[in-house]
Design a protein around this motif. Structure first.
Motif, short mmCIF file in Angstrom:
data_model
loop_
_atom_site.label_atom_id
_atom_site.label_comp_id
_atom_site.label_asym_id
_atom_site.label_seq_id
_atom_site.Cartn_x
_atom_site.Cartn_y
_atom_site.Cartn_z
N GLU A 1 10.28 -59.88 3.00
CA GLU A 1 9.68 -60.56 1.86
C GLU A 1 9.34 -59.51 0.80
OE1 GLU A 1 5.91 -62.31 2.17
OE2 GLU A 1 4.95 -60.56 3.06
N GLY A 2 8.92 -59.98 -0.36
CA GLY A 2 8.52 -59.08 -1.43
C GLY A 2 9.66 -58.56 -2.28
N MET A 3 10.85 -59.13 -2.15
CA MET A 3 11.97 -58.67 -2.97
C MET A 3 11.76 -59.00 -4.45
SD MET A 3 14.09 -57.04 -1.11
CE MET A 3 15.45 -56.96 -2.29
N ALA A 4 11.10 -60.10 -4.73
CA ALA A 4 10.92 -60.52 -6.12
C ALA A 4 10.08 -59.51 -6.91
CB ALA A 4 10.28 -61.90 -6.18
N ASP A 5 9.05 -58.92 -6.29
CA ASP A 5 8.21 -57.96 -6.99
C ASP A 5 8.65 -56.51 -6.78
OD1 ASP A 5 7.49 -57.63 -4.38
OD2 ASP A 5 5.43 -58.32 -4.61
N GLY A 6 9.82 -56.32 -6.16
CA GLY A 6 10.36 -54.97 -6.00
C GLY A 6 9.70 -54.13 -4.94
N ARG A 7 8.91 -54.74 -4.05
CA ARG A 7 8.25 -54.00 -2.98
C ARG A 7 8.57 -54.68 -1.65
NH1 ARG A 7 4.57 -50.29 -4.70
NH2 ARG A 7 3.61 -50.23 -2.65
N PRO A 8 9.77 -54.45 -1.12
CA PRO A 8 10.15 -55.13 0.13
C PRO A 8 9.25 -54.71 1.28
CG PRO A 8 11.72 -53.39 -0.41
CD PRO A 8 10.81 -53.53 -1.60
N ARG A 9 8.91 -55.65 2.09
CA ARG A 9 8.07 -55.38 3.26
C ARG A 9 8.46 -56.34 4.38
NH1 ARG A 9 5.35 -57.09 -1.11
NH2 ARG A 9 4.49 -59.20 -1.06
N ARG A 10 8.15 -55.91 5.59
CA ARG A 10 8.50 -56.73 6.75
C ARG A 10 7.34 -57.65 7.11
NH1 ARG A 10 8.76 -51.67 8.26
NH2 ARG A 10 10.95 -51.81 8.89
N ALA A 11 7.70 -58.79 7.64
CA ALA A 11 6.71 -59.76 8.10
C ALA A 11 7.26 -60.40 9.36
CB ALA A 11 6.43 -60.81 7.03
N ASN B 1 4.86 -65.42 3.11
CA ASN B 1 5.45 -66.61 2.49
C ASN B 1 6.91 -66.32 2.12
OD1 ASN B 1 5.53 -69.23 1.53
ND2 ASN B 1 4.75 -68.69 -0.49
N PRO B 2 7.79 -66.16 3.12
CA PRO B 2 9.18 -65.81 2.82
C PRO B 2 9.90 -66.94 2.10
CG PRO B 2 8.90 -66.30 5.15
CD PRO B 2 7.53 -66.28 4.56
N VAL B 3 10.93 -66.56 1.37
CA VAL B 3 11.67 -67.52 0.54
C VAL B 3 12.26 -68.66 1.35
CG1 VAL B 3 13.69 -67.77 -0.96
CG2 VAL B 3 12.13 -65.85 -1.28
N PRO B 4 12.90 -68.44 2.50
CA PRO B 4 13.53 -69.56 3.22
C PRO B 4 12.57 -70.70 3.57
CG PRO B 4 14.35 -67.50 4.07
CD PRO B 4 13.22 -67.15 3.16
N LEU B 5 11.34 -70.37 3.90
CA LEU B 5 10.39 -71.43 4.24
C LEU B 5 9.90 -72.16 2.99
CD1 LEU B 5 8.26 -69.85 7.11
CD2 LEU B 5 10.18 -71.42 7.26
N ARG B 6 9.98 -71.52 1.84
CA ARG B 6 9.58 -72.19 0.60
C ARG B 6 10.65 -73.17 0.12
NH1 ARG B 6 8.10 -66.82 -1.22
NH2 ARG B 6 9.68 -66.93 -2.88
N GLN C 1 22.57 -57.97 -2.80
CA GLN C 1 21.84 -57.30 -3.87
C GLN C 1 21.83 -55.78 -3.67
OE1 GLN C 1 17.90 -58.99 -4.24
NE2 GLN C 1 18.67 -61.08 -4.16
N VAL C 2 21.59 -55.35 -2.43
CA VAL C 2 21.57 -53.92 -2.15
C VAL C 2 22.94 -53.30 -2.41
CG1 VAL C 2 21.28 -52.19 -0.33
CG2 VAL C 2 19.69 -54.11 -0.48
N SER C 3 24.00 -53.98 -1.95
CA SER C 3 25.35 -53.47 -2.16
C SER C 3 25.68 -53.36 -3.64
CB SER C 3 26.35 -54.38 -1.45
OG SER C 3 27.67 -53.91 -1.63
N GLN D 1 15.97 -48.83 -1.58
CA GLN D 1 17.05 -49.56 -0.92
C GLN D 1 17.13 -49.20 0.56
OE1 GLN D 1 18.02 -51.93 -2.32
NE2 GLN D 1 18.32 -51.63 -4.50
N ASN D 2 16.83 -47.95 0.89
CA ASN D 2 16.81 -47.57 2.30
C ASN D 2 15.72 -48.33 3.05
OD1 ASN D 2 17.62 -45.60 4.53
ND2 ASN D 2 15.42 -45.23 4.38
N ARG D 3 14.57 -48.50 2.41
CA ARG D 3 13.50 -49.28 3.04
C ARG D 3 13.95 -50.73 3.24
NH1 ARG D 3 7.31 -49.79 0.69
NH2 ARG D 3 6.53 -51.26 2.24
N THR D 4 14.64 -51.28 2.25
CA THR D 4 15.14 -52.65 2.37
C THR D 4 16.10 -52.77 3.54
OG1 THR D 4 14.89 -52.99 -0.01
CG2 THR D 4 16.33 -54.51 1.16
N LEU D 5 17.04 -51.82 3.63
CA LEU D 5 18.01 -51.87 4.72
C LEU D 5 17.34 -51.71 6.08
CD1 LEU D 5 21.08 -49.86 3.36
CD2 LEU D 5 20.88 -52.32 3.71
N SER D 6 16.31 -50.89 6.14
CA SER D 6 15.59 -50.70 7.40
C SER D 6 14.96 -52.02 7.87
CB SER D 6 14.52 -49.63 7.23
OG SER D 6 13.73 -49.50 8.40
#
Length: 335
Positions: free
Chosen positions: A79-89, A107-112, A149-151, A184-189
């Protein structure tokens, strides 16, 4: 907060609170639940709801298990891709024969967007196991979208680093690229962890809903939710998607690693150019400095001090001593 959803006329109808006894609730969603809400749901359905601390445990036995009639499954999501701070949940699914319970502190996007997805094809989400399959499909598609998006961003960075259509990037630009690659490395992780958790969940869910799961070798499979052959085929399709995305993520990670090394290398090259220029300047001015130092000592018995042409000859000696190293550097192609 507790919301419950029921399928009415092909649409998910939502309401806040705990469903009344006998209410046709298909899905109960606990978003940032309090301890009181967790106990309330546990008393209503007879199943202990995992706490936030339990959801973050990484061993499989804590993330995938059977609790009476319920299948308890926890996955990592992004989650958090919209504000540019990806984080795991973490999202926990508690699958009962008649109702699906989700527990989340994000509040991940798929559940919304799941209500719109169900409305497009309500026949594939009319039972708790089918609804869970729909939610899993939404999460996997979200992973695919983020990977795309990352690619795309890595392709942009590659153009900036390796193609010379524009001016060469400066050191500050390269430093910003390193920071961008770090994000992007954090996102891929996070995506890698998420794909791994889905890769473990799907076989467990498929086996359990087909009657293959059992608590012990001597105990038959519990009376958990069942999926039809069509539902099992959906899970197999999701598994194939997860495996293909895992391969794509590994390839993208290799590209990111290469770009990071190349960008660091370019920063080193640019810094070396600066050090080279400073070294050449020091080498050029060292002989004139030596000549000036010699004639600046002002000893009484220095014969050149009283010479009429001493000053211009000293200046000429300084110029020649600087010119000769310059010509030598040019000949060796160091400049």
């Amino acid at each position: 907060m507790i919301e419950y959803h029921s399928l009415t006329d092909g649409a998910l109808c939502s309401a806040e609170g705990v469903p009344e006894a006998g209410a046709p609730a298909l899905w109960i969603d606990l978003c940032n639940p309090t301890r009181w809400e967790e106990r309330l749901i546990a008393e209503r359905v007879g199943i202990a709801v995992p706490t936030r601390a339990e959801m973050t445990e990484i061993e499989d036995s804590s993330r995938l298990y059977v609790d009476g009639r319920a299948l308890v499954m926890t996955v990592a999501v992004i989650e958090g891709m919209a504000d540019g701070r990806p984080r795991r949940a973490q999202v926990t699914f508690v699958l009962l024969p008649q109702v699906l319970i989700t527990v989340r502190h994000a509040n991940p996007v798929p559940l919304r967007t799941i209500a719109a997805r169900v409305a497009r094809n309500p026949g594939e989400s009319d039972t708790a196991p089918r609804l869970m399959a729909t939610i899993l499909e939404a999460f996997v598609e979200r992973i695919a979208d983020v990977l795309e998006q990352v690619s795309a961003d890595l392709n942009t960075i590659s153009d900036m680093v390796f193609f010379e259509d524009a001016a060469e990037p400066q050191e500050q630009d390269l430093k910003r690229l390193v920071q961008r690659l770090g994000r992007q490395n954090r996102t891929l992780s996070i995506l890698r962890e998420s794909l791994l958790s889905f890769d473990r969940l799907l076989p467990f869910l498929r086996d359990a809903t087909s009657g293959k799961a059992a608590k012990t070798e001597d105990e038959p499979a519990p009376n958990v939710a069942r999926l039809s052959s069509k539902g099992a085929a959906r899970l197999k399709a999701i598994e194939r998607d997860v495996k293909s995305l895992s391969a794509y993520e590994a390839q993208t990670e290799q590209e990111l690693t290469f770009l990071h090394a190349a960008t660091i290398g370019l920063i080193g090259v640019e810094q070396n150019q600066i050090i080279k220029a400073l070294s050449v300047a020091a080498a050029l001015f060292l002989p004139p400095t030596l000549v000036g130092t010699v004639y600046g000592m002002n000893f009484r018995d220095m014969p050149e001090l009283g010479w009429q042409y001493g000053y211009p000859i000293a200046l000429g000696a300084m110029a020649v001593s600087a010119l000769l190293p310059y010509l030598w550097f040019r000949r060796r192609k160091w400049l």
